[in-house]
Scaffold this motif. Structure first.
Motif: not given
Length: 319
Positions: A261, A254, A210-211, A257-258, A267, A270, A180, A214-215, A218
């Motif tokens: 989710i 980032f 939701v991606p 976003l986490s 979370n 992250s 990605r 894997s976030i 990013i």
């Protein structure tokens, strides 16, 4: 032809129908839609539906993959097939304003020179709500040799961007296989662009989901972005701008976003990841980075100036 829209599709009938239907209503018909169906096990009814759209509309180009290739390769194939002056990436289900193509036409006609990169705004739904909020002044053409702040403040999404096809192909800018790397594609494009137009017009509706990947993909793009600028010899010139963009991505976009989710495990992981990456760098960044000192986003400024307190507070919330 002005715009080639590209969709990496799973042949979701209802979503595709909505997108195609809004494109049919364009006030300017100088566009095409390239649909690359990436799901070989798609049900026959869905395949028939997509093929019907192709047969009924000569502005649709349709490709069925014999096996799943992933968005990166699908987007690359779409770029190769594109006949438009600009390429733009959509998701199934995006709802396009009827004036989208005409608005792009107006931007191009208002400029004396070719515009290499254009950004328009969109209305978000699902994980985030409301219109996108760029950090830069809108409805303006930026000369990227003079306006280096664009490298710091540009919205780090490929959605809403239009890339001039010729310069993308001339510089052989592509998405990396099986990973990605959409942000890397954007910053590679930015590195070779002469100018950038930021429109304030909200021209489509986009669901932020939701991606599937894997976030962490990013933030893991940033070493590749920075290394690319080192490789082409422009890192020193844009050092503050790029480091601001990297830290903004990690500690703001980032983490936001986490949190959305709503998965406590992701979370927490992250937050710890960002703490490990930035803890020793924060003091220097907040005191010396000239872009950070401009305070373009007060929320981000407060977060970074009280980094340890922010991290500890977030960890307490997730338990």
């Amino acid at each position: 032809m002005l715009v080639s829209f590209i969709i990496s599709s799973q042949a979701r009938e209802e979503k595709l129908f909505k997108t195609i239907n809004t494109l049919k209503k364009q006030t300017n018909d100088s566009y095409e839609l390239i649909i690359i169906v990436d799901e070989p096990n798609t049900e026959k009814e869905a395949i028939d539906f997509v093929r019907d759209q192709f047969i009924e509309n000569d502005k649709i180009m349709l490709i069925f993959n014999s096996k799943g290739q992933g968005e990166s390769l699908n987007w690359n194939n779409g770029i190769e097939l594109a006949r438009g002056e600009y390429v733009s990436f959509l998701k199934e289900g995006d709802l396009i304003n009827e004036n989208y193509v005409q608005s792009v036409q107006n931007i191009i006609e208002s400029s004396k020179n070719k515009v290499d990169l254009i950004e328009v705004q969109y209305e978000q739904s699902n994980l985030f709500e409301g219109e996108t909020q760029p950090l830069l002044e809108t409805n303006r053409l930026y000369d990227l040799q003079e306006n280096k702040e664009v490298f710091a403040y540009i919205t780090q999404e490929i959605y809403g961007k239009l890339f001039r096809s010729k310069f993308i192909k001339d510089f052989r800018i592509t998405f990396k296989k099986n990973v990605r790397f959409d942000m890397l594609f954007l910053f590679m494009s930015l590195a070779h662009s002469r100018n950038f137009y930021l429109s304030g017009d909200v021209l489509f509706k986009h669901k932020v989901s939701v991606p599937k990947y894997s976030i962490f993909d990013i933030v893991n793009q940033w070493p590749h972005v920075l290394n690319y600028y080192r490789r082409i010899g422009t890192y020193k010139e844009f050092k503050d701008e790029l480091n601001f963009a990297a830290n903004y991505c990690m500690a703001y976009n980032f983490l936001n976003l986490s949190k959305r989710i709503k998965n406590a495990g992701i979370n927490k992981k992250s937050i710890l990841f960002v703490n490990t990456k930035l803890d020793r760098k924060v003091k220097e960044f907040t005191s010396q980075n000239v872009i950070f000192l401009e305070n373009a986003n007060p929320d981000f400024t407060i977060r970074m100036e009280n980094f340890n307190g922010f991290i500890n507070e977030q960890l307490k919330k997730v338990g």
